[in-house]
Structure formats: C-alpha cells, structure tokens
Motif scaffolding. Structure first.
Motif, PDB file in Angstrom:
ATOM      1  N   ASN A 201      30.715  47.819  44.923  1.00  0.00           N
ATOM      2  CA  ASN A 201      31.802  46.777  45.439  1.00  0.00           C
ATOM      3  C   ASN A 201      32.963  46.627  44.277  1.00  0.00           C
ATOM      4  OD1 ASN A 201      30.024  45.539  43.690  1.00  0.00           O
ATOM      5  ND2 ASN A 201      30.061  43.642  44.967  1.00  0.00           N
ATOM      6  N   LEU A 202      32.829  47.264  43.188  1.00  0.00           N
ATOM      7  CA  LEU A 202      33.920  47.179  42.326  1.00  0.00           C
ATOM      8  C   LEU A 202      35.185  48.053  42.787  1.00  0.00           C
ATOM      9  CD1 LEU A 202      35.311  46.212  39.485  1.00  0.00           C
ATOM     10  CD2 LEU A 202      33.999  47.894  38.386  1.00  0.00           C
ATOM     11  N   ASN A 203      36.431  47.579  42.843  1.00  0.00           N
ATOM     12  CA  ASN A 203      37.464  48.550  42.878  1.00  0.00           C
ATOM     13  C   ASN A 203      37.969  48.904  41.675  1.00  0.00           C
ATOM     14  OD1 ASN A 203      39.903  49.542  43.777  1.00  0.00           O
ATOM     15  ND2 ASN A 203      40.189  48.205  45.282  1.00  0.00           N
ATOM     16  N   ARG A 204      37.355  50.080  41.381  1.00  0.00           N
ATOM     17  CA  ARG A 204      37.694  50.647  40.080  1.00  0.00           C
ATOM     18  C   ARG A 204      39.402  51.068  40.085  1.00  0.00           C
ATOM     19  NH1 ARG A 204      32.379  51.589  40.633  1.00  0.00           N
ATOM     20  NH2 ARG A 204      31.396  51.415  38.431  1.00  0.00           N
ATOM     21  N   ALA A 205      39.881  51.305  41.221  1.00  0.00           N
ATOM     22  CA  ALA A 205      41.458  51.854  41.027  1.00  0.00           C
ATOM     23  C   ALA A 205      42.266  50.705  40.470  1.00  0.00           C
ATOM     24  CB  ALA A 205      41.744  52.287  42.498  1.00  0.00           C
ATOM     25  N   LEU A 206      41.890  49.299  40.971  1.00  0.00           N
ATOM     26  CA  LEU A 206      42.562  48.295  40.793  1.00  0.00           C
ATOM     27  C   LEU A 206      42.004  47.368  39.626  1.00  0.00           C
ATOM     28  CD1 LEU A 206      43.946  46.828  44.431  1.00  0.00           C
ATOM     29  CD2 LEU A 206      44.893  48.392  42.693  1.00  0.00           C
ATOM     30  N   ARG A 207      40.624  47.199  39.292  1.00  0.00           N
ATOM     31  CA  ARG A 207      40.300  46.131  38.732  1.00  0.00           C
ATOM     32  C   ARG A 207      39.383  46.819  37.677  1.00  0.00           C
ATOM     33  NH1 ARG A 207      39.050  42.180  43.835  1.00  0.00           N
ATOM     34  NH2 ARG A 207      41.349  41.456  43.828  1.00  0.00           N
ATOM     35  N   GLN A 208      39.625  47.993  37.117  1.00  0.00           N
ATOM     36  CA  GLN A 208      38.567  48.493  35.901  1.00  0.00           C
ATOM     37  C   GLN A 208      39.518  49.043  35.023  1.00  0.00           C
ATOM     38  OE1 GLN A 208      35.957  48.318  35.043  1.00  0.00           O
ATOM     39  NE2 GLN A 208      34.425  49.790  35.057  1.00  0.00           N
ATOM     40  N   PRO A 209      39.878  48.067  33.965  1.00  0.00           N
ATOM     41  CA  PRO A 209      40.642  48.456  32.878  1.00  0.00           C
ATOM     42  C   PRO A 209      39.947  49.327  31.858  1.00  0.00           C
ATOM     43  CG  PRO A 209      40.585  46.192  32.904  1.00  0.00           C
ATOM     44  CD  PRO A 209      39.798  46.731  34.163  1.00  0.00           C
ATOM     45  N   LEU A 210      40.262  50.506  31.448  1.00  0.00           N
ATOM     46  CA  LEU A 210      39.553  51.155  30.529  1.00  0.00           C
ATOM     47  C   LEU A 210      40.411  51.578  29.429  1.00  0.00           C
ATOM     48  CD1 LEU A 210      37.055  53.245  32.618  1.00  0.00           C
ATOM     49  CD2 LEU A 210      36.381  51.125  31.129  1.00  0.00           C
ATOM     50  N   GLN A 335      43.667  48.981  27.180  1.00  0.00           N
ATOM     51  CA  GLN A 335      43.287  49.050  28.498  1.00  0.00           C
ATOM     52  C   GLN A 335      44.083  49.123  29.670  1.00  0.00           C
ATOM     53  OE1 GLN A 335      39.562  47.876  28.925  1.00  0.00           O
ATOM     54  NE2 GLN A 335      39.682  48.491  26.881  1.00  0.00           N
ATOM     55  N   ALA A 336      43.892  49.965  30.309  1.00  0.00           N
ATOM     56  CA  ALA A 336      44.460  50.622  31.586  1.00  0.00           C
ATOM     57  C   ALA A 336      43.753  50.762  32.844  1.00  0.00           C
ATOM     58  CB  ALA A 336      45.613  51.653  31.356  1.00  0.00           C
ATOM     59  N   THR A 337      44.141  50.155  33.915  1.00  0.00           N
ATOM     60  CA  THR A 337      43.675  50.506  35.137  1.00  0.00           C
ATOM     61  C   THR A 337      44.369  51.930  35.790  1.00  0.00           C
ATOM     62  OG1 THR A 337      45.356  49.449  36.618  1.00  0.00           O
ATOM     63  CG2 THR A 337      43.229  48.191  35.732  1.00  0.00           C
ATOM     64  N   PRO A 338      43.798  52.529  36.703  1.00  0.00           N
ATOM     65  CA  PRO A 338      44.247  53.806  37.226  1.00  0.00           C
ATOM     66  C   PRO A 338      45.559  53.341  38.005  1.00  0.00           C
ATOM     67  CG  PRO A 338      41.775  53.920  37.781  1.00  0.00           C
ATOM     68  CD  PRO A 338      42.191  52.691  37.175  1.00  0.00           C
ATOM     69  N   LEU A 339      45.603  52.398  38.535  1.00  0.00           N
ATOM     70  CA  LEU A 339      46.911  51.872  39.051  1.00  0.00           C
ATOM     71  C   LEU A 339      48.072  51.908  37.984  1.00  0.00           C
ATOM     72  CD1 LEU A 339      49.143  50.687  41.154  1.00  0.00           C
ATOM     73  CD2 LEU A 339      48.001  48.276  40.623  1.00  0.00           C
ATOM     74  N   GLN A 340      47.679  51.175  36.918  1.00  0.00           N
ATOM     75  CA  GLN A 340      48.879  51.153  35.956  1.00  0.00           C
ATOM     76  C   GLN A 340      49.136  52.683  35.302  1.00  0.00           C
ATOM     77  OE1 GLN A 340      50.649  48.338  33.745  1.00  0.00           O
ATOM     78  NE2 GLN A 340      51.455  50.775  33.797  1.00  0.00           N
TER      79      GLN A 340
END
Length: 482
Positions: A201-210, A335-340
């Motif tokens: 349920n984690l939206n990694r595209a918007l909310r997973q900065p790595l 740290q960056a999300t895929p969106l970024q």
C-alpha cells in the motif's frame, strides 16, 4: 420575591440562555463539522447510500459500485485493482479512503457543492456523484506494471509538454476491492495488507525517496553549465582519477578502471558514469549552487501535489566538501522519489521549461458536465534552452554508446541516464537500480520516464540501471509513443 429565590431564578435563566446559545452554535456553526466528521456513522451511511461517481482512465471507469445487504447500501468496486491502486487509492466502508478516492470523496459521493442544482437544494436531495478523469494512459500504465513484474519498485511517465502523468506504477501492489466492504473477509484482507512486509500500500512512485545515485549527475551537469563552470558538454573538465575527497585520505574511484574519466568532458562522464568527474564538479560549484539547481527541479519542495501529496525529495544543506562531493554522485543524504527524477528528465526534454506534474485532467458532474478543468502550468524554469539542448545531446550518447543501451528504440530519439545507488551501512545492502530517460518520435510526441527498482531479485553484481530499470523505461516509452 425574596433574595434567594431571585438568585436561583437568575441562575436558571442564565443556564437556559447558555443552553440556547450552545444549541444554536452546535446546529449552526458546527453543523457542517459534525456532518463531515468521519466518526459520525451517518456520514458513511449517506456516502454509501447510492453508487459513487467513478475514476476514469482514457474516458472509461476503472471503479464502480456494487449493492450490499448492509445499511451501507453500496460498496466500491475496482477494475484491475492492483494495476491502478497507485492512482486511485482506496475507498473502504471501514478503513476510510486515500489518494484520489479521498481527495475527491465529496465529488464522487455527490456532496460537493459544485454538483448542486436548484432542484436538489429545494428537495434536499443528494446529487449523483461526479467523476474524476485522470491523465493516465492505459497502455503506458499496463506496460510499466507488466515490465516491473515481481520486482519491488516504481515507475512514472510524464508528458514533458503538459506535465500530465501518463503512467504511475508501484510494485508490489494490492487490490483495494478486497477490503472495500465491511464483512469479516474485508477485515481479514485489510489485516493481511497492513501486515505485509513488502508494503504493497506504499505508493513508491510518489512517496518512497531513496538515494538517486548517478541519475543525480544530470542535476550537477545542469548546474555546471548554468553557472558557467563549463561552457559545453564537450569541454574537458578538471577531474583527477582517482579523486581524493577534500580534507580526507579517501580516494573515490570509478566503476570501471578502464573508463576514460580523467579530465573527461561532461558527455564522456555521463556516457561512462564517471564518479570522479561529478564529485569534483560538485565541490568546484559548491553546495549552494548545486542545491539552487536541484531546487529548480523540485528538490526540497514539501508541497508537491499532483494533486496527491508527494514526499519531499531532499538535497541536503549542511555538508562539508567531502560530503558535497558524495552528494554530487547522488549519495550521502540525497533523497529522490521517482516523480522527482521524472521531473528532471521532463525539464531537459522540454527545453528547460518544467511543467507541474498533474494526475487529474478534469472533474465532471453526474451528467458529464465539466466542473473543473486542469490546464498545464509551468512549475519552474529549470534551466536555459541551451543547457537543456546540451544535456539532451549528452543523454542520447549515453543510450547510443554508453551505459543506457537497453533503452534504445528503433526510429525514436532516446536519451537516458543510469544509476546504481548504494544501500545499507558501507553499501552492505543490495543497491538500488535507477534509470531516467526521455523519448522523442520526431513527430511532436515526447515522454519522460523515471524507474527505480529496490529489489529486482538479482545477484548483487548483476544490479544495474541498464540491466534492471532501462527495459522498464523502454516499455513505457514505447507504449506512450505507439
């Protein structure tokens, strides 16, 4: 009347007046708060008393409503739930709602004031729920989801000219329809979801900065060109190989000892992903100039709404020179999300003009009439058109002759940048694989994509942006331009 009776009478009158004021305040000023309080069971009863409006992809509903036998007359249903869960979120009779289901809950449920007409107001009837038309392209979404497969990661595709999100995938995913109702089975499905260590349920595209790894080198290259450190991507840099981090004895090396990284041009440094060049470049620029450039792309913005709120991507502030060098290759505390990272590629593809990413095209009422249209908006001017053209040229070299060869598409111009980000203490974990890219078919159609793979079920020495992430980006770009 004697004095004690007068006091009692005055006190009782005061109590009556206080009660009247309190009742008036509750029924007037606070009425809407109580009506909308999620703990008020009547809110849910009213919301699910009729079919909800729908969320649309390519004009077709990907949601629906089904009759139940409970006091909550209808429950939400989902078509291809796991495919679109990162887009829709969920609407549950017990567990609330998220993402588009939550943000547009009033519109979907018919309580949005924009849906009211005089007849509804006069008869005190709830209008039919409205619809939310997304910007998602079904082909792009499906291509990204199938390409990610059983990997843990995310992918997002943008239209550089408009900012429209064409695909937004996160895996593993979940089926929001399994806990949309209020039965025991729904409750068990919810418990299973929340206990899943894979965080579906984690939206990694918007909310997973790595850590973005070497994909961040595009930001440093843009800063170098914008600040005049180098005049073009073909000017030799001043870059020793290996490079000793300032004020330390630590030597930074490159992935391949045979790569021509010493004093390499930006083009060559991107082609071979030379750590030494961009670490030295970040130090020469200084952390403030790199941060200023990163923020033009959207880093450090805590209010990024698409309209779903995205987690802030971070370029750190308090660093010494050695840390600044590591930040220049997308490590240290970057740290960056895929969106970024998709926004970085989008700005480069669109001549430096970065459009605000948007997931919703328009909102309509129950009769299909538009109540809100979302037009393209410029987020920021990220760089000059000359800098953007220089970076496009260098990124095309990465795909044609460098580390991004798996993103090639026949008959289409493709530019990209690979990244492999360290993970864990002393890089003890499996690295993250990144790929950012854009494609241009030469007929006025473009797409920008960012892919992040947290776990590709590959051996550590087989993890690379080109091997794991580039094929996913290629699949989404092909779908977008087909």
């Amino acid at each position: 009347m004697n004095k004690p009776l007068r006091r009692v009478s005055a006190f009782c009158l005061a109590l009556v007046l206080v009660l009247m004021v309190w009742a008036t305040w509750i029924q007037g000023a606070k009425a809407s708060d109580y009506r909308e309080d999620p703990h008020n069971p009547r809110v849910n009863i009213a919301k699910y008393s009729a079919p909800l409006g729908n969320i649309l992809v390519d004009g077709q509903p990907i949601t629906g409503s089904a009759a139940t036998s409970s006091s909550l007359t209808y429950k939400r249903t989902y078509k291809d739930g796991p495919l679109y869960a990162p887009v829709t979120g969920f609407s549950s009779q017990i567990f609330g709602s998220t993402q588009l289901e939550s943000l547009y809950g009033d519109l979907l449920g018919g309580s949005d004031s924009r849906l009211q007409n005089p007849a509804d107001t006069l008869l005190h009837e709830r209008p039919k729920g409205g619809d939310v038309a997304t910007t998602i392209d079904a082909k792009v979404q499906k291509a990204g989801y199938e390409a990610l497969g059983d990997k843990t990661g995310a992918a997002i595709a943008l239209d550089p000219a408009t900012g429209r999100i064409l695909g937004m995938v996160s895996t593993p995913s979940y089926d929001p329809g399994k806990f949309a109702g209020s039965s025991t089975a729904d409750q068990k499905a919810w418990q299973s979801l929340t206990n899943d260590a894979g965080q579906p349920n984690l939206n990694r595209a918007l909310r997973q900065p790595l850590p973005p790894g070497s994909t961040f080198k595009l930001v440093v290259a843009a800063a170098a060109l914008e600040n005049g450190l180098y005049s073009s991507v073909d000017q030799p840099t001043t870059s020793p190989d290996p490079y000793t981090l300032p004020n330390t004895r630590t030597q930074l090396t490159n992935e391949s000892a045979s790569a021509p990284c010493e004093n390499a041009t930006i083009r060559t440094a991107l082609q071979y992903s030379c750590n030494t060049v961009f670490a030295k470049m970040a130090v020469d620029l200084g952390k403030d100039k790199v941060r200023a450039q990163a923020e033009k792309f959207g880093f450090n913005d805590a209010t990024m709404d698409v309209p779903v709120r995205a987690t802030k991507s971070v370029y750190p502030k308090d660093m010494d020179q050695a840390q600044t060098a590591l930040s220049g290759i997308g490590q240290f505390d970057d740290q960056a999300t895929p969106l970024q990272m998709a926004m970085v590629a989008s700005a480069i593809a669109n001549g430096g003009d970065l459009k605000a990413p948007q997931l919703v095209d328009k909102l309509t009422d129950g009769g299909g009439n538009t109540v809100q249209q979302n037009d393209p908006k410029t987020y920021r001017t990220a760089m000059s058109s000359r800098t953007a053209a220089q970076l496009r040229s260098a990124m095309e070299t990465v795909v044609d002759k460098g580390t991004g060869s798996n993103a090639k598409i026949d008959g289409v111009t493709v530019g990209g940048k690979t990244g492999t980000a360290q993970h864990g203490v002393d890089n003890s974990g499996t690295p993250y694989a990144w790929f950012v890219s854009y494609a241009d078919d030469g007929k006025g159609h473009q797409v920008a994509v960012a892919v992040m793979v947290e776990d590709g079920h590959a051996a550590r020495n087989e993890v690379s942006g080109n091997g794991l992430a580039a094929p996913i980006a290629k699949a989404m770009m092909q779908a977008a331009l087909s």
